[in-house]
Scaffold this motif. Sequence first.
Motif, PDB file in Angstrom:
ATOM      1  N   UNK A  68       0.859  -1.188   0.000  1.00 44.47           N
ATOM      2  CA  UNK A  68       0.000   0.000   0.000  1.00 44.47           C
ATOM      3  C   UNK A  68       0.892   1.234   0.000  1.00 44.47           C
ATOM      4  N   UNK A  69       0.597   2.268  -0.792  1.00 45.50           N
ATOM      5  CA  UNK A  69       1.411   3.486  -0.718  1.00 45.50           C
ATOM      6  C   UNK A  69       1.178   4.215   0.607  1.00 45.50           C
ATOM      7  N   UNK A  70       2.267   4.730   1.174  1.00 42.01           N
ATOM      8  CA  UNK A  70       2.167   5.447   2.453  1.00 42.01           C
ATOM      9  C   UNK A  70       3.174   6.589   2.461  1.00 42.01           C
ATOM     10  N   UNK A  71       2.919   7.581   3.309  1.00 45.58           N
ATOM     11  CA  UNK A  71       3.814   8.744   3.379  1.00 45.58           C
ATOM     12  C   UNK A  71       4.596   8.697   4.689  1.00 45.58           C
ATOM     13  N   UNK A  72       5.909   8.963   4.604  1.00 43.25           N
ATOM     14  CA  UNK A  72       6.762   8.943   5.799  1.00 43.25           C
ATOM     15  C   UNK A  72       6.467  10.183   6.642  1.00 43.25           C
ATOM     16  N   UNK A  73       6.123   9.953   7.921  1.00 41.31           N
ATOM     17  CA  UNK A  73       5.883  11.071   8.849  1.00 41.31           C
ATOM     18  C   UNK A  73       7.194  11.434   9.546  1.00 41.31           C
ATOM     19  N   UNK A  74       7.859  10.438  10.139  1.00 40.24           N
ATOM     20  CA  UNK A  74       9.207  10.654  10.686  1.00 40.24           C
ATOM     21  C   UNK A  74       9.895   9.324  10.962  1.00 40.24           C
ATOM     22  N   UNK A  75      11.176   9.426  11.234  1.00 42.57           N
ATOM     23  CA  UNK A  75      11.972   8.229  11.542  1.00 42.57           C
ATOM     24  C   UNK A  75      12.118   8.158  13.073  1.00 42.57           C
ATOM     25  N   UNK A  76      12.022   6.958  13.610  1.00 45.51           N
ATOM     26  CA  UNK A  76      12.079   6.781  15.063  1.00 45.51           C
ATOM     27  C   UNK A  76      13.299   5.948  15.434  1.00 45.51           C
ATOM     28  N   UNK A  77      14.223   6.534  16.166  1.00 43.99           N
ATOM     29  CA  UNK A  77      15.425   5.805  16.598  1.00 43.99           C
ATOM     30  C   UNK A  77      15.144   5.211  17.976  1.00 43.99           C
ATOM     31  N   UNK A  78      15.101   3.886  18.031  1.00 45.26           N
ATOM     32  CA  UNK A  78      14.771   3.205  19.281  1.00 45.26           C
ATOM     33  C   UNK A  78      15.852   2.213  19.652  1.00 45.26           C
ATOM     34  N   UNK A  79      15.816   1.759  20.922  1.00 48.38           N
ATOM     35  CA  UNK A  79      16.820   0.795  21.387  1.00 48.38           C
ATOM     36  C   UNK A  79      16.782  -0.455  20.506  1.00 48.38           C
ATOM     37  N   UNK A  80      15.595  -0.851  20.117  1.00 40.10           N
ATOM     38  CA  UNK A  80      15.434  -2.073  19.307  1.00 40.10           C
ATOM     39  C   UNK A  80      15.775  -1.884  17.829  1.00 40.10           C
ATOM     40  N   UNK A  81      16.081  -0.680  17.411  1.00 37.15           N
ATOM     41  CA  UNK A  81      16.423  -0.427  16.014  1.00 37.15           C
ATOM     42  C   UNK A  81      15.637   0.743  15.452  1.00 37.15           C
ATOM     43  N   UNK A  82      15.813   0.946  14.140  1.00 38.53           N
ATOM     44  CA  UNK A  82      15.169   2.089  13.481  1.00 38.53           C
ATOM     45  C   UNK A  82      13.756   1.711  13.045  1.00 38.53           C
TER      46      UNK A  82
END
Lengths: 335, 268
Positions: free
Chosen positions: A272-286
């Motif tokens: 499904x096409x989707x738009x990136x809102x933001x990137x989340x840097x977490x302990x478990x990864x990106x």
Amino acid sequence: MGLQNLSLAVAPGERVALLGPSGVGKTSLLRAIAGLEWTLAGRVLVNGRDVTGLKPERRGIVYLHQAPSMFPHLSVLDNVGFPLEVRGATRAQARERAAPLLERVQLASLASRPSTALSGGQRHRVALARALAANPAVLLLDEPFNALDPALRTDVRDAVLDLLSTEGGPGVLVVTHDVDEAAALGHRIVVLMEGRVVQDGAPAEVLARPASLVVAEFLGIPNLVPGECDGRGTFTCALGSYPAGLPRGPAVLVARADALRASGADCHTRGVPATVVDMLHRVGGLHVRLRTGGVELIAVPDPDATFSTGDTVRLSVAVNRVHIAPLHSELAAGV
Amino acid sequence: MIVPRGAHGARAASPVLLLLLGAITIAPVLLLSLRAVASAWHYPEILPTQGEADTVLLALRSPALWGALGRSLALAAATGVIGTAFGFVAGRALVGAPRGVRQVATAAAFLPVVAPPIALGVGIQVLAIRAGVGGSVTGVLLAHVVPAAGYLTLYFLGVLSAYDLSMEEGARTLGASGRQTFMRITVPALKARWLEALTLGALVSWGQLALTLLVGGGAVETLPVALLSFVRAGDDRLAAAAAIVLSLPPALAFGVIQRGARQTGASA
């Protein structure tokens, strides 16, 4: 205590994590089982013996508080030997039998220290050794790692698991509101909400297939996509249509972040096409936060892809890792 | 360096204040001691012109004084024990009681503490006479226990509010009976507090005059009653000697409390 129609069984050697939001009655339940609080109704059975009317010391159940108290006038070794002494052992006998338990929690070097000199993590270990010295049939742990900082929490949790994993150990009922802790500690997770059990199963099962939207929300599952079941075996939502054996009506697609994958728009994967809102840097990864069909979702980005806010991506769903749950009922259906 | 506002002033004033406090405390004792040994001390002399220790020795040889002292000690010890037991049980019950109950009970515990001893004594006297213990040591003991129990209930309410009850719960689930938990956990954990409570209860009894006179009806002679009779008889030297004897136990008690506080890490 607002607990109702609650039935819980813990087998010898089994660890059951009782998970639920704050104020649901988890601690009250443990205290009632331990005989520290009165109950209006209900029974507590230990190895088939009804202990409901018995005093706490005669139940064969040890209750460990959130922040276990040491007996300040006793040394570390004598704290561990306390349950043996009150059962008639002399101080020397109690010390002799307590020493190996203290070794098992790797605190033998602190045996003669005053118990007031222990750190938070050490107190937990000593309290656990002391609890095992009582040789209980059931061990109740009330939010055992709540007061510890994250690094120490893992350390003490490993020690607890190590100590409780031996054969012939007590049945353990551990109360927590931390999903990861419940999954790490329990052979089984029991979810308690509004005073009753709403789900009971193996950690993988509970986390993958929460019984309802409320349970999924409580477990912190980030993707809850509302949709509609047509009553003929199909559920339709913003991410597409999926098979679901639910009656006609509103339902929700439940997916952990790792069930959704975001790939570049030029990639040949279906999705499904989707738009990136933001990137989340977490302990478990990106992770990447996306918007599609008016719904915000958290997905794992393709390892080779780099995204920026506003990019259009393709969102694919691992069908075998999502779950369709009804909105209000505890009934659930796999995809 | 951050210095709290007013810290310098407080530090500078400390020695002066301490000196003043010391003088206020010690001066009466010094004067009493001088009065006890002064055979001639006439106005406007600042110090006695003649002195002899005979009166003190005479007082110390007096069976009446020793009898009164023994009675006072026995009453103080019994009041301390009974008051401590009552205060602990009441304080314990109040800690776990609903807020409203606690407030009412706390106010009730305050009553014998704040009521003037003479007013309290009149009330207790009526009860003691009706109970058939008026004019007896038992009656006086019960009268002393009333304010002591009030003080000690309030004392234990404070102590137990800060006491970790989970320790006792833990001990119970580890297999200790109620009695074992009390003897092996509660008693040692509150070691210094017991001593303080016993001392406080004993001191409440030790200085009682109004209650002793009203309920004892003059038949129960304690040290304060003996002291009063010396004063009434105009025997100032004997009265001063008895007053010194009366002051010694509170001073010792203060030392005991200080020591207990130091052992538990609190400064008194």
